[in-house]
Design a protein around this motif. Structure first.
Motif, mmCIF file in Angstrom:
data_model
loop_
_atom_site.group_PDB
_atom_site.id
_atom_site.type_symbol
_atom_site.label_atom_id
_atom_site.label_comp_id
_atom_site.label_asym_id
_atom_site.label_seq_id
_atom_site.Cartn_x
_atom_site.Cartn_y
_atom_site.Cartn_z
ATOM 1 N N VAL A 376 -39.088 7.261 36.643
ATOM 2 C CA VAL A 376 -38.218 6.104 36.436
ATOM 3 C C VAL A 376 -36.923 6.240 37.236
ATOM 4 O O VAL A 376 -36.566 5.370 38.028
ATOM 5 C CB VAL A 376 -37.887 5.923 34.939
ATOM 6 N N ASP A 377 -36.224 7.352 37.056
ATOM 7 C CA ASP A 377 -34.928 7.521 37.714
ATOM 8 C C ASP A 377 -34.509 8.985 37.588
ATOM 9 O O ASP A 377 -35.091 9.747 36.801
ATOM 10 C CB ASP A 377 -33.882 6.619 37.079
ATOM 11 N N ALA A 378 -33.475 9.350 38.336
ATOM 12 C CA ALA A 378 -32.941 10.713 38.245
ATOM 13 C C ALA A 378 -31.496 10.714 38.703
ATOM 14 O O ALA A 378 -31.066 9.878 39.507
ATOM 15 C CB ALA A 378 -33.759 11.682 39.098
ATOM 16 N N SER A 379 -30.748 11.679 38.193
ATOM 17 C CA SER A 379 -29.374 11.902 38.639
ATOM 18 C C SER A 379 -29.111 13.395 38.602
ATOM 19 O O SER A 379 -29.777 14.144 37.884
ATOM 20 C CB SER A 379 -28.373 11.166 37.739
ATOM 21 N N GLY A 380 -28.131 13.814 39.387
ATOM 22 C CA GLY A 380 -27.767 15.228 39.417
ATOM 23 C C GLY A 380 -26.287 15.381 39.679
ATOM 24 O O GLY A 380 -25.650 14.486 40.249
ATOM 25 N N THR A 381 -25.749 16.503 39.276
ATOM 26 C CA THR A 381 -24.333 16.753 39.528
ATOM 27 C C THR A 381 -24.062 16.977 41.006
ATOM 28 O O THR A 381 -22.930 16.823 41.463
ATOM 29 C CB THR A 381 -23.854 17.961 38.718
ATOM 30 N N GLN A 382 -25.110 17.365 41.772
ATOM 31 C CA GLN A 382 -25.005 17.570 43.216
ATOM 32 C C GLN A 382 -26.045 16.698 43.920
ATOM 33 O O GLN A 382 -26.934 16.131 43.282
ATOM 34 C CB GLN A 382 -25.252 19.048 43.570
ATOM 35 N N ASP A 383 -25.932 16.599 45.229
ATOM 36 C CA ASP A 383 -26.914 15.848 46.002
ATOM 37 C C ASP A 383 -28.310 16.440 45.816
ATOM 38 O O ASP A 383 -28.466 17.654 45.654
ATOM 39 C CB ASP A 383 -26.568 15.884 47.493
ATOM 40 N N MET A 384 -29.316 15.575 45.878
ATOM 41 C CA MET A 384 -30.683 16.084 45.795
ATOM 42 C C MET A 384 -31.653 15.130 46.485
ATOM 43 O O MET A 384 -31.346 13.953 46.719
ATOM 44 C CB MET A 384 -31.121 16.293 44.347
ATOM 45 N N LEU A 385 -32.803 15.684 46.830
ATOM 46 C CA LEU A 385 -33.939 14.904 47.301
ATOM 47 C C LEU A 385 -34.944 14.768 46.172
ATOM 48 O O LEU A 385 -35.171 15.713 45.408
ATOM 49 C CB LEU A 385 -34.637 15.599 48.478
ATOM 50 N N VAL A 386 -35.582 13.600 46.092
ATOM 51 C CA VAL A 386 -36.706 13.400 45.183
ATOM 52 C C VAL A 386 -37.860 12.835 46.002
ATOM 53 O O VAL A 386 -37.704 11.806 46.668
ATOM 54 C CB VAL A 386 -36.359 12.446 44.024
ATOM 55 N N SER A 387 -38.982 13.522 45.970
ATOM 56 C CA SER A 387 -40.166 13.081 46.713
ATOM 57 C C SER A 387 -41.267 12.682 45.747
ATOM 58 O O SER A 387 -41.464 13.320 44.710
ATOM 59 C CB SER A 387 -40.686 14.205 47.617
ATOM 60 N N ARG A 388 -41.995 11.643 46.126
ATOM 61 C CA ARG A 388 -43.177 11.230 45.359
ATOM 62 C C ARG A 388 -44.435 11.650 46.113
ATOM 63 O O ARG A 388 -44.540 11.445 47.332
ATOM 64 C CB ARG A 388 -43.172 9.717 45.149
ATOM 65 N N PHE A 389 -45.363 12.237 45.378
ATOM 66 C CA PHE A 389 -46.658 12.631 45.917
ATOM 67 C C PHE A 389 -47.742 11.880 45.152
ATOM 68 O O PHE A 389 -47.571 11.552 43.967
ATOM 69 C CB PHE A 389 -46.882 14.134 45.750
ATOM 70 N N THR A 390 -48.864 11.617 45.813
ATOM 71 C CA THR A 390 -49.944 10.869 45.166
ATOM 72 C C THR A 390 -51.284 11.577 45.363
ATOM 73 O O THR A 390 -51.482 12.329 46.317
ATOM 74 C CB THR A 390 -50.049 9.446 45.731
#
Length: 461
Positions: A376-390
């Motif tokens: 759904v969503d994400a947040s972090g105190t620092q920068d980050m990458l989020v990748s989707r795999f299928t």
């Protein structure tokens, strides 16, 4: 680390002996897979002892690239050279696969024959029938200029390769984003289009890779564009239904690179490759490149690489040995999925502004992983990458990678739907056993990622 979870979940550990309601029995059984890993410059000594040292860092295949020695058949890798045959014999003995080297400029020099290869070099030097089961590819060209496209992309050469090596990769490694115009291309988009049409379209299983070295001395250009560059490569791989390869920095000093690479730096490099779908990792360099000067002295290009200048293991060797065990312990899981998309998310406390190209589209709208099955969503105190795999068989999975400045830990909160728990793979000291964490009443979970860390996350019913 992500094991530092919310106090509620820690209470569940004490009460039930594991985290959350998901159980390891809820996880699918994945087909056995592993990452292909290599490094160059190749060992200077062609012997069982030196190849076993090479293998013990966690390498699975020998990349026959090393131009430092005398330009002779005995000392250089190319089709038909004594060194290539000897190396293949030892690879077979010690259990390494092999990447041969086309190395046409070295071959004509060593053999003193401009027509040494001819029009169909793979047929002419089809000498390795006993080793084709371990030959995974042939390195054709590194960081091509525009002028190289017609040379290495001509149909006669490619057809000859496909006839002799139908199961091997035709390897053309690409220049990083920051240097594309130096190779005569107008833009990275133009280069990728030419590469796809010339070197990917002709093959059922094409190859694509790039080298990006983020730890330059006094220069952060490659660091700031690494994610953007990897996205170009991952999108090309996705288009052709393959997984990409990335060449990572393992060299320090020499006036070009920073004087130290920590275990966390190396983990960060590896996790970036994984976050953009890699099944193949390669390192520059294994042995330290060197030049013999006219006065007989030796000049080394770097202070040390995976090996030191005396060809003994450096600290980088032992760090990579540990890191390769970590990622191979969940290779069967992550390699069962294919990369789909990566987005950048700025930190709520600190921002580095290195992920803007993946955080905003051309109209400055925030890019999200829309239409996800579970995320759904994400947040972090620092920068980050989020990748989707299928995966058609297993559904979706996701990777979260801390992109903070060095030493900064990232507290990540991720929200999921249509699942009751998540399984987390990876992180410092990971041994293959996932952490299964129950989502809270809002479908959220919180975990810590130290600098360099990433976790691969699969939904659990």
């Amino acid at each position: 680390m992500f094991k530092k979870i919310l106090s509620l979940l820690m209470a569940l550990v004490l009460s039930f002996g594991f985290v959350g309601c998901g159980k390891k029995s809820d996880l699918p059984e994945y087909e056995n897979k592993q990452f292909d890993i290599s490094g160059f410059w190749a060992p200077y000594e062609i012997s069982e002892e030196s190849f076993k040292l090479y293998k013990d860092v966690g390498f699975t295949e020998l990349a026959m690239i090393n131009h430092s020695l005398e330009k002779t058949s005995e000392n250089q890798f190319y089709l038909g050279s004594e060194r290539t045959m000897k190396a293949l014999e030892i690879c077979k003995k010690v259990g390494l696969n092999a990447i041969l080297n086309y190395n046409d400029w070295i071959a004509t020099w060593a053999e003193d024959d401009e027509n040494y290869y001819g029009q169909t070099p793979f047929s002419k030097f089809d000498l390795y029938g006993d080793y084709k089961d371990i030959i995974t590819g042939i390195h054709i060209c590194d960081e091509p200029f525009v002028r190289h496209i017609d040379i290495y992309g001509n149909k006669t050469l490619i057809d000859d390769f496909k006839k002799v090596y139908p199961n091997a990769k035709y390897i053309v490694n690409l220049i990083p984003f920051t240097a594309v115009t130096n190779r005569g291309f107008e833009s990275y988009e133009q280069m990728m289009q030419i590469i796809e049409e010339t070197f990917m379209e002709p093959f059922e299983t094409p190859y694509v890779s790039v080298d990006v070295y983020p730890f330059h001395e006094g220069n952060t250009l490659d660091d700031g564009t690494l994610a953007l560059n990897y996205r170009y490569i991952a999108e090309s791989a996705k288009k052709y239904g393959i997984k990409p390869a990335y060449i990572l920095q393992s060299s320090v000093g020499g006036g070009e690179f920073e004087m130290n690479l920590s275990e966390a730096d190396l983990r960060w490099e590896i996790n970036n490759a994984l976050a953009f779908g890699a099944d193949t990792l390669q390192y520059y360099c294994y042995s330290v490149p060197k030049t013999l000067k006219d006065d007989g002295t030796v000049e080394y290009m770097y202070d040390n690489c995976i090996l030191k200048q005396d060809n003994t293991p450096s600290d980088i060797y032992y760090s990579l040995q540990k890191l390769h065990k970590e990622i191979q312990s969940f290779a069967s899981v992550i390699l069962s999925y294919d990369w789909d998309k990566t987005v950048g998310i700025s930190g709520t406390e600190d921002q580095t502004f290195r992920l803007s190209a993946l955080e905003y589209d051309d109209s400055f709208n925030i890019v999200k992983l829309e239409g996800s099955e579970n995320y759904v969503d994400a947040s972090g105190t620092q920068d980050m990458l989020v990748s989707r795999f299928t995966s058609e068989k297993y559904g979706e999975a996701y990777m979260f990678l801390n992109w903070a400045e060095r030493t900064n830990s990232n507290t990540v909160t991720a929200e999921f739907k249509d699942c009751g728990a998540v399984a987390l793979y990876g992180g410092e000291g990971f041994d293959g056993t996932p952490e299964i964490i129950k989502l809270d009443e809002n479908g959220k979970v919180t975990f810590e990622l130290a600098y360099g860390e990433g976790v691969f996350v699969t939904p659990v019913a």
